[in-house]
Design a protein around this motif. Structure first.
Motif, PDB file in Angstrom:
ATOM      1  N   ALA A 287       6.741 -10.253  -0.697  1.00 47.80           N
ATOM      2  CA  ALA A 287       5.265 -10.360  -0.347  1.00 47.80           C
ATOM      3  C   ALA A 287       4.583 -10.674  -1.096  1.00 47.80           C
ATOM      4  O   ALA A 287       2.785 -10.737  -0.671  1.00 47.80           O
ATOM      5  N   GLY A 288       4.584  -9.033  -1.754  1.00 48.40           N
ATOM      6  CA  GLY A 288       3.734  -8.654  -2.846  1.00 48.40           C
ATOM      7  C   GLY A 288       2.481  -7.179  -2.428  1.00 48.40           C
ATOM      8  O   GLY A 288       1.086  -7.468  -2.479  1.00 48.40           O
ATOM      9  N   LEU A 289       3.208  -7.167  -1.366  1.00 49.25           N
ATOM     10  CA  LEU A 289       2.654  -5.628  -1.499  1.00 49.25           C
ATOM     11  C   LEU A 289       1.935  -4.728  -2.300  1.00 49.25           C
ATOM     12  O   LEU A 289       3.367  -4.560  -3.518  1.00 49.25           O
ATOM     13  N   ASP A 290       0.835  -3.976  -2.317  1.00 51.38           N
ATOM     14  CA  ASP A 290       0.949  -3.214  -3.434  1.00 51.38           C
ATOM     15  C   ASP A 290       1.139  -2.031  -3.422  1.00 51.38           C
ATOM     16  O   ASP A 290       1.551  -1.125  -4.292  1.00 51.38           O
ATOM     17  N   GLN A 291       1.214  -0.856  -2.548  1.00 49.67           N
ATOM     18  CA  GLN A 291       1.211   0.024  -2.268  1.00 49.67           C
ATOM     19  C   GLN A 291       1.911   0.609  -0.499  1.00 49.67           C
ATOM     20  O   GLN A 291       1.349   0.562   0.440  1.00 49.67           O
ATOM     21  N   VAL A 292       2.578   2.226  -0.934  1.00 52.53           N
ATOM     22  CA  VAL A 292       2.727   2.211   0.753  1.00 52.53           C
ATOM     23  C   VAL A 292       2.166   3.359   0.635  1.00 52.53           C
ATOM     24  O   VAL A 292       2.929   4.619  -0.311  1.00 52.53           O
ATOM     25  N   GLN A 293       2.466   4.165   2.009  1.00 48.08           N
ATOM     26  CA  GLN A 293       1.744   5.477   1.907  1.00 48.08           C
ATOM     27  C   GLN A 293       2.789   5.507   3.691  1.00 48.08           C
ATOM     28  O   GLN A 293       2.757   5.103   4.091  1.00 48.08           O
ATOM     29  N   LEU A 294       3.283   6.978   2.841  1.00 51.91           N
ATOM     30  CA  LEU A 294       4.609   7.592   3.740  1.00 51.91           C
ATOM     31  C   LEU A 294       4.355   9.119   4.659  1.00 51.91           C
ATOM     32  O   LEU A 294       3.715   9.273   3.792  1.00 51.91           O
TER      33      LEU A 294
END
Length: 377
Positions: free
Chosen positions: A113-120
């Protein structure tokens, strides 16, 4: 047009950053959650089509970064559709998640989908405390989510929420960040809002703990230099100066709640006397530029002394309006985190009761629907 009309008012600029709180639903029960304590009373949800319209209106207004958050945004089955739309509009996208539900199929779909970054987010660096604070067994799920995030080549931010029960585990947090190959680490010392405010007598660390934790972080910064960037956010009560909350009210950021209420920050709904518009009734441009609520604390005409004549007012913009309300009862008062405010020390004692030794034991009040309804009465 800005309704304040002062020569010292800041020109209304396009927003850069938009946070979409897709839902208040969450599988976790963290007792420091930023969702409203009465979240169970807010059951309305925007549809997929409505969120898509919000994204388009936000981009036309100037938004370049979109954060998908909650609650737990993975509970929305249309998350990938929304991410894809934001990506197609040219926005930088980041997902703020507990990691629960982030399996390989979901990670692969978000990458497509094009997600750029993940904050966990991690509640603690050990399974026992992490699971206790989350209200369910999630530690291993978080470790697996972190592995998948890196396997699919996402930049990963590990968010470590710090409170009295885990602040002495700072070294263990940093060792975990190294093992998980985090790109960024944020030590977010619990700020006393919402559920954390309810539990502040049980969560607030001492100043000695904060300083010791910060010193450990500084040691690790040199060890991880060039590999992991580490941020450490200390409560501004102890800095003597208020934080420039989101660079000022309605300056670069706005938040859309699950029901479509548009606000200058996620916590602003609690402020009395302000009527925040809903995206179902007004377009974002009118809300951002014309609505009385967004213009209420722009510029400096609204400021009281000592803020009004302070040479720092264009750096900190008077501080946090929600903090001022929670600690003084009036959102227009000077942010009591500032050491120029006469009752500064009394406010520190109220917000961080551990400083005076006025701490409490007993059970935490966990974030869940039953407690939300009880607190919302």
């Amino acid at each position: 047009m800005n309704s304040a009309g002062s020569e010292t008012d800041r020109k209304i600029k396009p927003p850069h950053w938009m946070s979409l709180e897709l839902t208040y639903d969450c599988p976790l029960q963290c007792p420091y959650c930023y969702n409203p304590v009465d979240f169970a009373r807010h059951r309305e949800r925007l549809s997929t089509a409505e969120w898509l319209r919000v994204l388009r209106e936000g981009r036309s207004l100037g938004v370049v970064q979109v954060g998908f958050t909650g609650g737990e945004p993975l509970l929305r089955h249309d998350l990938e559709i929304l991410v894809a739309e934001a990506h197609s509009l040219g926005c930088y996208t980041n997902l703020i998640t507990s990691g629960v539900g982030l399996d390989e199929a979901r990670v692969r779909a978000l990458r497509k989908a094009g997600l750029d970054q993940v904050q966990l987010a991690f509640q603690a660096p050990t399974a026992e405390l992490c699971n206790y604070m989350a209200g369910r067994d999630v530690f291993q799920q978080k470790l697996e989510a972190a592995r998948l995030i890196k396997e699919y080549d996402f930049p990963m931010v590990l968010n470590f929420v710090i409170y009295r029960q885990n602040i002495d585990q700072t070294s263990a947090f940093l060792e975990l960040a190294g093992e998980l190959k985090a790109d960024y680490v944020e030590f977010a010392n619990t700020l006393m809002y919402s559920w954390a405010w309810v539990n502040r007598a049980k969560l607030a660390p001492t100043l000695e703990q904060l300083r010791r934790s910060e010193a450990i972080v500084n040691e690790y910064r040199s060890r991880y230099k060039g590999k992991t960037k580490i941020y450490y956010v200390i409560p501004d009560y102890f800095e003597g100066r208020p934080k420039a909350c989101l660079r000022g009210w309605g300056d670069i950021f706005f938040d859309i709640a699950p029901d479509g209420t548009a606000m200058p920050c996620q916590l602003a709904r609690q402020l009395p006397g302000l009527e925040f518009s809903n995206v179902r009734e007004r377009d974002l441009r009118w809300i951002w530029e014309e609505s009385p609520a967004f213009n209420r604390f722009r510029g400096d005409d609204w400021m009281k002394e000592p803020c009004r004549s302070c040479p720092e007012r264009h750096k900190d913009f008077g501080g946090c309006r929600c903090q001022a309300f929670m600690l003084t009862g009036d959102a227009a008062n000077p942010d009591p985190a500032c050491h120029f405010v006469p009752d500064h020390q009394k406010i520190v004692d109220l917000a961080m009761p551990s400083i005076t030794g006025r701490v409490q034991g007993g059970e935490l009040i966990f974030r869940n629907a039953r407690n939300s309804l009880a607190l919302g009465q």
